[in-house]
Scaffold this motif. Structure first.
Motif, PDB file in Angstrom:
ATOM      1  N   SER A  52       0.872  -1.160   0.000  1.00  0.00           N
ATOM      2  CA  SER A  52       0.000   0.000   0.000  1.00  0.00           C
ATOM      3  C   SER A  52       0.919   1.222   0.000  1.00  0.00           C
ATOM      4  O   SER A  52       2.049   1.156   0.485  1.00  0.00           O
ATOM      5  CB  SER A  52      -0.845  -0.024   1.276  1.00  0.00           C
ATOM      6  OG  SER A  52      -1.212   1.260   1.701  1.00  0.00           O
ATOM      7  N   ASP A  75       1.267   0.198  -4.571  1.00  0.00           N
ATOM      8  CA  ASP A  75      -0.026   0.117  -5.243  1.00  0.00           C
ATOM      9  C   ASP A  75      -1.098   0.636  -4.286  1.00  0.00           C
ATOM     10  O   ASP A  75      -1.429  -0.013  -3.284  1.00  0.00           O
ATOM     11  CB  ASP A  75      -0.312  -1.329  -5.646  1.00  0.00           C
ATOM     12  CG  ASP A  75      -1.567  -1.480  -6.494  1.00  0.00           C
ATOM     13  OD1 ASP A  75      -2.424  -0.576  -6.498  1.00  0.00           O
ATOM     14  OD2 ASP A  75      -1.696  -2.537  -7.148  1.00  0.00           O
ATOM     15  N   ARG A  77      -4.168   0.683  -4.488  1.00  0.00           N
ATOM     16  CA  ARG A  77      -5.387  -0.121  -4.367  1.00  0.00           C
ATOM     17  C   ARG A  77      -5.370  -0.983  -3.107  1.00  0.00           C
ATOM     18  O   ARG A  77      -6.413  -1.455  -2.668  1.00  0.00           O
ATOM     19  CB  ARG A  77      -5.574  -1.002  -5.606  1.00  0.00           C
ATOM     20  CG  ARG A  77      -5.824  -0.172  -6.879  1.00  0.00           C
ATOM     21  CD  ARG A  77      -5.883  -1.043  -8.088  1.00  0.00           C
ATOM     22  NE  ARG A  77      -4.593  -1.711  -8.293  1.00  0.00           N
ATOM     23  CZ  ARG A  77      -4.332  -2.528  -9.309  1.00  0.00           C
ATOM     24  NH1 ARG A  77      -5.265  -2.796 -10.209  1.00  0.00           N
ATOM     25  NH2 ARG A  77      -3.148  -3.090  -9.424  1.00  0.00           N
ATOM     26  N   TRP A  78      -4.187  -1.168  -2.523  1.00  0.00           N
ATOM     27  CA  TRP A  78      -4.060  -1.964  -1.302  1.00  0.00           C
ATOM     28  C   TRP A  78      -4.209  -1.121  -0.039  1.00  0.00           C
ATOM     29  O   TRP A  78      -3.975  -1.597   1.067  1.00  0.00           O
ATOM     30  CB  TRP A  78      -2.738  -2.726  -1.294  1.00  0.00           C
ATOM     31  CG  TRP A  78      -2.753  -3.854  -2.270  1.00  0.00           C
ATOM     32  CD1 TRP A  78      -2.138  -3.898  -3.491  1.00  0.00           C
ATOM     33  CD2 TRP A  78      -3.435  -5.099  -2.127  1.00  0.00           C
ATOM     34  NE1 TRP A  78      -2.396  -5.105  -4.104  1.00  0.00           N
ATOM     35  CE2 TRP A  78      -3.192  -5.860  -3.289  1.00  0.00           C
ATOM     36  CE3 TRP A  78      -4.237  -5.653  -1.127  1.00  0.00           C
ATOM     37  CZ2 TRP A  78      -3.720  -7.133  -3.472  1.00  0.00           C
ATOM     38  CZ3 TRP A  78      -4.757  -6.918  -1.313  1.00  0.00           C
ATOM     39  CH2 TRP A  78      -4.497  -7.641  -2.476  1.00  0.00           C
ATOM     40  N   ARG A 123     -11.650  -2.376  -5.461  1.00  0.00           N
ATOM     41  CA  ARG A 123     -10.255  -2.041  -5.782  1.00  0.00           C
ATOM     42  C   ARG A 123      -9.289  -3.157  -5.392  1.00  0.00           C
ATOM     43  O   ARG A 123      -8.319  -3.435  -6.096  1.00  0.00           O
ATOM     44  CB  ARG A 123      -9.845  -0.685  -5.239  1.00  0.00           C
ATOM     45  CG  ARG A 123      -9.801  -0.483  -3.777  1.00  0.00           C
ATOM     46  CD  ARG A 123      -9.328   0.962  -3.458  1.00  0.00           C
ATOM     47  NE  ARG A 123      -9.705   1.380  -2.146  1.00  0.00           N
ATOM     48  CZ  ARG A 123      -9.009   1.107  -1.041  1.00  0.00           C
ATOM     49  NH1 ARG A 123      -7.911   0.402  -1.110  1.00  0.00           N
ATOM     50  NH2 ARG A 123      -9.425   1.557   0.126  1.00  0.00           N
ATOM     51  N   ALA A 127      -6.872  -5.324  -7.831  1.00  0.00           N
ATOM     52  CA  ALA A 127      -5.441  -5.486  -7.551  1.00  0.00           C
ATOM     53  C   ALA A 127      -5.052  -6.961  -7.554  1.00  0.00           C
ATOM     54  O   ALA A 127      -3.972  -7.327  -8.043  1.00  0.00           O
ATOM     55  CB  ALA A 127      -5.088  -4.843  -6.210  1.00  0.00           C
TER      56      ALA A 127
END
Length: 189
Positions: A52, A75, A77-78, A123, A127
């Protein structure tokens, strides 16, 4: 069915603001939290680390990637669920009825100015589609629960039955394709 991939999801180490609703609040992780994550990752066979983009995950992931001499990627999305106006506050500072309504129905009663559970789930599911075999993903408890729902088919309430303490590792095997499936390989506190 396609060949499976194995991945590990790790909750970041204990943050400086533990006990608060930390969604998008970006705070540091305690040194002991980084050490706990490094120790938990020591026996894992990993090819890359993804984190993240919040500092409490990045700090742990950076140390692990260096230990294993593997690439590190970020990322967003994490990220954890965004708690909106409640973000960074202790549960005692939030209206108890509103907080209870959120825990009972995070889609129908999201935090004011915050994110719905379904948005987090979407999300994280996206991912997961691009995760490479042998990845270690350093993330947050909410995102790990969303991954359990997306990959294993649990409902939201079932995902809360899993104790996900700081620095725990959840290992999954995923089969992608027309009939996706997943298996929990291990949950190490």
């Amino acid at each position: 069915m396609t060949a499976p991939i194995d991945l590990h999801l790790m909750r970041h180490g204990e943050p400086a603001l533990a006990g608060r609703l930390l969604g998008s609040t970006d705070c540091e992780v305690l040194p002991d939290g980084v050490r706990a994550c490094r120790s938990a990752a020591a026996g894992l066979a990993i090819r890359q680390v993804v984190a993240s983009d919040l500092r409490r995950s990045v700090d742990c992931a950076t140390a692990i990637a260096a230990d294993h001499e593997v690439p590190l990627g970020l990322d967003g999305r994490w990220r954890e669920l965004d708690f909106g106006h409640w973000d960074g506050r202790s549960p005692e500072e939030v209206d108890a009825a509103a907080l209870r309504a959120f825990w009972d129905d995070p889609d129908g009663a999201p935090p004011p100015g915050g994110e719905r559970w379904s948005t987090l789930l979407a999300r994280v599911a996206q991912a997961l589609e691009g995760v490479a075999d042998g990845s270690l993903i350093v993330t947050h408890a909410g995102a790990m629960r969303a991954a359990l729902v997306a990959a294993c088919g649990f409902d939201r309430r079932q995902s809360w039955a899993f104790d996900l303490p700081y620095a725990c590792v959840l290992s999954l095997r995923l089969w992608r394709g027309e009939a996706p499936a997943a298996q929990i390989l291990a949950l190490r506190p």
